[in-house]
Design a protein around this motif. Structure first.
Motif, PDB file in Angstrom:
ATOM      1  N   ASP A 173       0.829  -1.214   0.000  1.00 33.17           N
ATOM      2  CA  ASP A 173       0.000   0.000   0.000  1.00 33.17           C
ATOM      3  C   ASP A 173       0.857   1.255   0.000  1.00 33.17           C
ATOM      4  O   ASP A 173       0.564   2.226  -0.698  1.00 33.17           O
ATOM      5  N   ASP A 174       1.945   1.243   0.799  1.00 23.49           N
ATOM      6  CA  ASP A 174       2.870   2.392   0.830  1.00 23.49           C
ATOM      7  C   ASP A 174       3.435   2.664  -0.559  1.00 23.49           C
ATOM      8  O   ASP A 174       3.631   3.813  -0.947  1.00 23.49           O
ATOM      9  N   LEU A 175       3.697   1.583  -1.309  1.00 29.80           N
ATOM     10  CA  LEU A 175       4.338   1.717  -2.618  1.00 29.80           C
ATOM     11  C   LEU A 175       3.418   2.335  -3.676  1.00 29.80           C
ATOM     12  O   LEU A 175       3.882   2.767  -4.721  1.00 29.80           O
ATOM     13  N   SER A 176       2.124   2.373  -3.400  1.00 31.75           N
ATOM     14  CA  SER A 176       1.210   2.989  -4.367  1.00 31.75           C
ATOM     15  C   SER A 176       1.082   4.502  -4.136  1.00 31.75           C
ATOM     16  O   SER A 176       0.419   5.198  -4.873  1.00 31.75           O
ATOM     17  N   ASP A 177       1.742   5.012  -3.098  1.00 31.62           N
ATOM     18  CA  ASP A 177       1.702   6.432  -2.756  1.00 31.62           C
ATOM     19  C   ASP A 177       2.968   7.116  -3.275  1.00 31.62           C
ATOM     20  O   ASP A 177       4.048   6.971  -2.708  1.00 31.62           O
ATOM     21  N   GLU A 178       2.822   7.872  -4.387  1.00 30.82           N
ATOM     22  CA  GLU A 178       3.980   8.523  -5.024  1.00 30.82           C
ATOM     23  C   GLU A 178       4.727   9.460  -4.075  1.00 30.82           C
ATOM     24  O   GLU A 178       5.956   9.516  -4.084  1.00 30.82           O
ATOM     25  N   ASN A 179       3.990  10.205  -3.252  1.00 30.07           N
ATOM     26  CA  ASN A 179       4.633  11.137  -2.314  1.00 30.07           C
ATOM     27  C   ASN A 179       5.470  10.393  -1.283  1.00 30.07           C
ATOM     28  O   ASN A 179       6.551  10.831  -0.913  1.00 30.07           O
ATOM     29  N   TYR A 180       4.941   9.256  -0.839  1.00 34.53           N
ATOM     30  CA  TYR A 180       5.659   8.420   0.136  1.00 34.53           C
ATOM     31  C   TYR A 180       6.974   7.917  -0.473  1.00 34.53           C
ATOM     32  O   TYR A 180       8.015   7.943   0.175  1.00 34.53           O
ATOM     33  N   LEU A 181       6.912   7.492  -1.743  1.00 36.53           N
ATOM     34  CA  LEU A 181       8.107   6.984  -2.425  1.00 36.53           C
ATOM     35  C   LEU A 181       9.177   8.065  -2.520  1.00 36.53           C
ATOM     36  O   LEU A 181      10.354   7.816  -2.275  1.00 36.53           O
TER      37      LEU A 181
END
Length: 199
Positions: free
Chosen positions: A99-107
């Motif tokens: 789920d974290d990996l689908s968040d561009e800002n998180y990446l």
């Protein structure tokens, strides 16, 4: 040591004894068993398989990657469907969820790289100038660049192709990556390995 939970570790002598006179099988040579014992003893086993995004991945492991500035870095790669992510370490990869990996800002915040493998071509190389010696190289020709911002079918997505260069410690490991990429992008191994000229 490699196995902190195991208090009494097997000696070389015990290992040979345990693997001799096994059923009706002929004994393996002592030299082979000694080599095997030291390989097991020296190879650290980390139990990260079932954690974070590693649990859902098709393949994960260390590769060398050439940056845009032509510097080489050893990074931890995780293949999740047609997306290839790279991290600073295996610990970091095991602590991040799909789920974290689908968040561009998180990446961006975490400094995690992402490559979209749709329509990829792979070319094996003997050696890449400036690359670490004794490694096995391949070029990943990515259509639409390393991110999927361009609209599917638009001119930009066709023309904006980039090449990523990665290297593995062994030829077997590199072929394992190419096969895994072939499976997630529905490309047979042989077809994927066609050079750009044969495109």
């Amino acid at each position: 040591g490699c196995f902190p939970n195991i208090k009494r570790k097997m000696t070389e002598e015990q290992f040979i004894k345990n693997n001799t006179n096994v059923g009706d099988f002929p004994d393996m040579p002592d030299a082979f068993l000694i080599n095997l014992y030291h390989n097991i003893k020296n190879k650290e086993i980390k139990m990260l398989e079932g954690k974070g995004c590693l649990a859902a991945s098709q393949k994960h492991g260390w590769l060398f990657r050439r940056s845009k500035r032509k510097n080489w870095k050893k990074q931890y790669f995780v293949l999740l469907g047609p997306l290839l992510f790279y991290f600073k370490s295996d610990e970091e990869a095991s602590s991040i969820t799909p789920d974290d990996l689908s968040d561009e800002n998180y990446l961006k915040k975490k400094g995690v790289g992402k490559l979209c493998l749709e329509g990829i071509q792979v070319k094996l190389c003997d050696y890449v100038k400036g690359g670490p010696k004794g490694r096995f190289y391949c070029e990943l020709l990515l259509r639409g660049g390393s991110t999927s911002n361009a609209l599917p079918g638009s001119l930009a997505s066709v023309e904006a192709s980039t090449t990523e260069i990665v290297a593995a410690e062994t030829e077997e490991d590199l072929h394992g990556w190419v096969q895994a990429i072939g499976q997630v992008t529905n490309n047979p191994f042989e077809q994927l390995l066609q050079s750009k000229k044969g495109d």
